[in-house]
Design a protein around this motif. Structure first.
Motif, short mmCIF file in Angstrom:
data_model
loop_
_atom_site.label_atom_id
_atom_site.label_comp_id
_atom_site.label_asym_id
_atom_site.label_seq_id
_atom_site.Cartn_x
_atom_site.Cartn_y
_atom_site.Cartn_z
N VAL A 64 0.86 -1.18 0.00
CA VAL A 64 0.00 0.00 0.00
C VAL A 64 0.90 1.23 0.00
O VAL A 64 1.78 1.37 0.85
CB VAL A 64 -0.94 0.04 1.23
N GLU A 65 0.67 2.10 -0.97
CA GLU A 65 1.50 3.30 -1.09
C GLU A 65 1.25 4.23 0.09
O GLU A 65 0.12 4.40 0.54
CB GLU A 65 1.18 4.01 -2.40
N GLY A 66 2.34 4.83 0.61
CA GLY A 66 2.23 5.78 1.71
C GLY A 66 3.15 5.42 2.85
O GLY A 66 4.08 4.61 2.72
N ASN A 67 2.90 6.03 4.02
CA ASN A 67 3.74 5.83 5.21
C ASN A 67 3.22 4.64 6.03
O ASN A 67 2.04 4.57 6.37
CB ASN A 67 3.76 7.08 6.07
N ASN A 68 4.12 3.71 6.34
CA ASN A 68 3.82 2.55 7.15
C ASN A 68 4.50 2.69 8.52
O ASN A 68 5.54 3.35 8.64
CB ASN A 68 4.32 1.27 6.49
N GLN A 69 3.93 2.04 9.52
CA GLN A 69 4.53 2.08 10.86
C GLN A 69 4.65 0.65 11.39
O GLN A 69 3.71 -0.15 11.30
CB GLN A 69 3.67 2.91 11.81
N ILE A 70 5.82 0.34 11.96
CA ILE A 70 6.06 -0.98 12.55
C ILE A 70 6.36 -0.80 14.04
O ILE A 70 7.20 0.04 14.42
CB ILE A 70 7.21 -1.71 11.85
N THR A 71 5.69 -1.60 14.86
CA THR A 71 5.90 -1.59 16.31
C THR A 71 6.38 -2.97 16.74
O THR A 71 5.77 -3.99 16.37
CB THR A 71 4.60 -1.24 17.05
N LEU A 72 7.48 -2.99 17.54
CA LEU A 72 8.05 -4.25 18.02
C LEU A 72 8.11 -4.21 19.55
O LEU A 72 8.56 -3.22 20.14
CB LEU A 72 9.45 -4.47 17.46
N THR A 73 7.66 -5.30 20.17
CA THR A 73 7.68 -5.37 21.64
C THR A 73 8.17 -6.74 22.09
O THR A 73 8.01 -7.74 21.38
CB THR A 73 6.28 -5.12 22.23
N ILE A 74 8.75 -6.76 23.29
CA ILE A 74 9.13 -8.00 23.98
C ILE A 74 8.51 -7.94 25.37
O ILE A 74 8.81 -7.01 26.15
CB ILE A 74 10.65 -8.17 24.08
#
Length: 733
Positions: free
Chosen positions: A436-446
């Protein structure tokens, strides 16, 4: 009368091997022969049947099916019965019981009557021949009989009477019933024509010859079995050696595995010991630190108590600032200690590999973990790989006991859960697609705590990705490239029009081969290419108004269409009927051919009542068989129709539509080669022909596109032929 030594031996053999029942160990009484040819007393077989409820041969265990009459219905062994009688007679003779004539009981025996079974003296023998009832009997000299028996010990020549008519001798053989019969039987129970019989001697002679032949075969079979026995015995010996060798291999492999397991055990134990020693050392340091703090606190406490007990006011107040500052420092020392949650765990290997017992997992310190190779820009449709490095509180790489979680938030609001693979080296990895064109956000947690660097953003881009080739006539160079096609193996074919050839590339757009046809009347002028499922190339040749068919090697198979085609351009192969559809730009029609070149139908001819074309340029066919034709003259539309020309779609007006590609989702991509640069590029149409979106046309250089095809590896990428700049361009839409 003396009995010969050979006769004595034969009588002993008869007693041991022939006339003794193997069940009762006595001479046969009413011997019965089983289908397996073993013989037993009738009484013995009856006992076996009564004991077991069925009858299996006592010798070889072969099942024997009994009729309603039971054991009594089994065939009598007439030969064995006669042999028993003969043996009895001979034993009587050998014991001297028949040394005198059985008639006069006076003179010495000299003859034997076969039919009466009587021993006769010389005088009685002459009387025997004179009596009318016995004069035709067969009488033999004892000396002749002994000589004959010595030559053939099993010879039996007794006259046998019929069991049905005891007064009659057996003289015939019934072929129908396969039993010996007497004269009375041939009249009563074995009448012709229902039964066929012949003389007993003739049948016996014929069967004797058959039996001789069968005995020869049986002896050959016996020799073969003997040879097999010897071979099996040798194999039996070899089995020991064979299995000993394999056992040795097993022992060697087991020893290797034992050593491997031992090494793996030592490695894991060493890893645990090192981790234990590290933590013990840290604990010792902590204890020393606590002891040091304890000493300082105790010293300050003693000093303050001494002041309180012994110092006067001046002395007490003169040390106030120093003592207060020291006490404040000591009171700030942390006096509570909690057991760390820095656990350790042995995880058994999930796969059954002896040399891999498992892994040592420890708690990761989230603050020490990091995200590696964070993408900044990803082309739409491409995949990206993300690494997370997990470390413990001391900064060492660890295999974490905790679970790593991640989410991808797309520009359209969709949330995707990321699955991480544990690489068991202190890193985790995941692959995701940016679609999908545009800004993506990735969140990582432990364990619910954000990994440093999380969340982060990256952009999904569309537009021109790369350019392939330049003007020229070398490999991978072009001069006015037009139509493009892709085969089922990912190979790309490009109509290099003004170089008079078709170039072939692999899926990575690396040059493979070139097709040229220099022997035509006019120069080969390819405009478009279609490739069949068996990798046969169909190329429109506007220089000769034909379709050229060849394999990838370049030798032409056939040419067709010279009678119907005028300036042929676009070409496509129907996925269902396999026919070849060709845009005849000069005649304003689409011509249909079989793959063998036979003209089948014309579509779009004026006055036909079907869809009307003015200048059909390119054609594409979807998986359901619907044709989509771009008409670049006057009207500027894309038409959809079936295989007989019935129109199913008319698109919105486009400026000079050219190449067409059909997406697997059903939408249509159409090149617009507008004379105005701001309208150039390619358009996305829905199935109703409505324009959904436009791509391209805003590049830094002026482009003129003609051919279009989806990239084999990524359906978001298309390959375009730029005939003005003599190159190919990869575009992400």
């Amino acid at each position: 009368m003396a009995v010969s030594t050979h006769l004595d031996q034969f009588l002993n053999t008869i007693d041991d091997d022939y006339v003794a029942c193997s069940i009762c160990l006595e001479r046969y009484t009413k011997p019965k022969v089983l289908p397996c040819l073993h013989t037993f007393c009738e009484r013995c077989l009856c006992d076996c049947f009564e004991k077991h409820g069925d009858l299996n041969c006592p010798a070889c265990k072969t099942p024997c099916e009994l009729q309603d009459g039971g054991v009594s219905e089994l065939k009598d062994n007439v030969f064995m019965s006669s042999l028993v009688d003969l043996e009895n007679e001979r034993r009587k003779l050998a014991s001297g019981q028949y040394r005198v004539c059985e008639l006069c009981e006076d003179r010495e025996v000299t003859h034997f009557c076969i039919e009466c079974c009587e021993y006769l003296c010389e005088n009685c023998e002459r009387m025997h021949r004179k009596i009318k009832a016995t004069r035709l009997h067969k009488v033999r000299l004892i000396s002749e009989l002994d000589a004959q028996r010595e030559e053939r010990p099993s010879f039996v020549e007794y006259v046998v009477n019929c069991p049905t008519h005891p007064e009659s001798k057996v003289q015939f053989y019934c072929d129908t019933c396969q039993v010996p019969v007497c004269t009375a039987c041939t009249i009563v129970d074995h009448r012709v024509p229902e039964h066929a019989h012949r003389y007993l001697s003739v049948a016996a002679e014929e069967y004797g010859m058959q039996l001789k032949d069968n005995v020869t075969k049986l002896k050959a079979k016996e020799d073969c079995i003997d040879a097999n026995i010897e071979a099996v015995k040798k194999w039996r010996v070899k089995i020991h050696s064979l299995f000993d060798q394999e056992k040795e291999k097993v022992n060697i492999k087991a020893e290797e595995l034992i050593q491997s397991v031992g090494r793996e055990q030592q490695r894991l134990v060493k890893e645990l010991n090192n981790e234990r020693d590290t933590r013990i050392k840290q604990t010792d340091i902590l204890i020393e630190e606590l002891k040091f703090n304890h000493t300082n606190v105790n010293s300050a406490c003693n000093f303050a108590e001494t002041l309180m007990r012994h110092a006067n006011s001046v002395q007490l107040l003169s040390t106030r600032s120093v003592v207060t500052r020291r006490i404040d420092e000591l009171l700030k020392i942390r006096d509570e200690w909690e057991e760390p949650l820095d656990g350790v765990e042995f995880e058994e290997a999930s796969d059954v590999v002896v040399s891999n017992l498992g892994r040592i997992k420890a708690d990761a310190c989230v603050k020490q973990c990091s995200i590696e190779n964070i993408p900044k820009k990803v082309w739409k449709g491409d995949e990206a790989c993300l690494f997370v490095r997990t470390r413990d509180a001391r900064g060492n790489d660890v295999i974490p006991r905790q679970k790593l979680n991640g989410t991808l938030n797309k520009p359209n609001g969709e949330v995707v859960h990321l699955e991480f693979s544990n690489n068991y080296d202190g890193t985790h990895s995941t692959i995701f697609r940016a679609d999908v064109e545009g800004n993506n956000q990735i969140t990582l947690t432990i364990d619910g705590q954000a990994v440093p660097g999380s969340p982060f953003e990256f952009s999904t881009w569309t537009g021109l990705v790369r350019t392939i080739g330049q003007q020229g006539n070398g490999k991978g160079e072009f001069k006015s490239p037009l139509g493009i096609a892709r085969d089922c193996r990912g190979n790309i074919a490009v109509a290099d029009t003004d170089n008079n050839r078709v170039q072939i590339f692999n899926g990575a757009l690396i040059f493979k081969n070139v097709l040229t046809f220099p022997n035509f009347k006019n120069q080969f002028k390819p405009r478009d290419v279609a490739i069949s499922d068996d990798s046969t190339y169909f190329m429109t040749d506007s220089g000769n108004n034909q379709v050229v068919v060849s394999k990838q090697g370049g030798q032409p198979i056939r040419c067709f269409g010279q009678g119907e085609l005028k300036d042929p351009r676009g070409i496509a192969i129907h996925p269902i009927d396999g026919n070849v559809y060709v845009c005849s730009y000069g005649s304003g029609t689409v011509e249909v051919y079989t793959q063998d070149g036979e003209h089948f139908r014309t579509l779009g001819a004026p006055g036909s009542g079907q869809v009307i074309f003015k200048g059909p340029h390119s054609i594409a066919i979807d998986s359901k068989g619907t044709l989509f034709v771009s008409d670049s003259v006057q009207l500027g539309h894309v038409y959809g129709c079936d295989t007989v020309g019935n129109m199913t779609m008319e698109s919105e007006k486009l400026e000079n539509p050219r190449g067409i590609a059909i997406h697997s989702d059903g939408y249509i991509l159409v090149i617009s080669d507008s004379p105005y640069y701001w309208n150039r590029g390619f358009y996305k149409l829905n199935r109703q022909g409505k324009i959904v979106s436009k791509f391209g046309g805003n590049e830094s250089v002026v482009n003129r596109y003609d051919g279009i095809v989806f990239n084999v590896d990524n359906i978001s990428r298309v390959l375009l032929s730029d005939w003005l700049n003599h190159r190919l361009r990869v575009f992400v839409m």
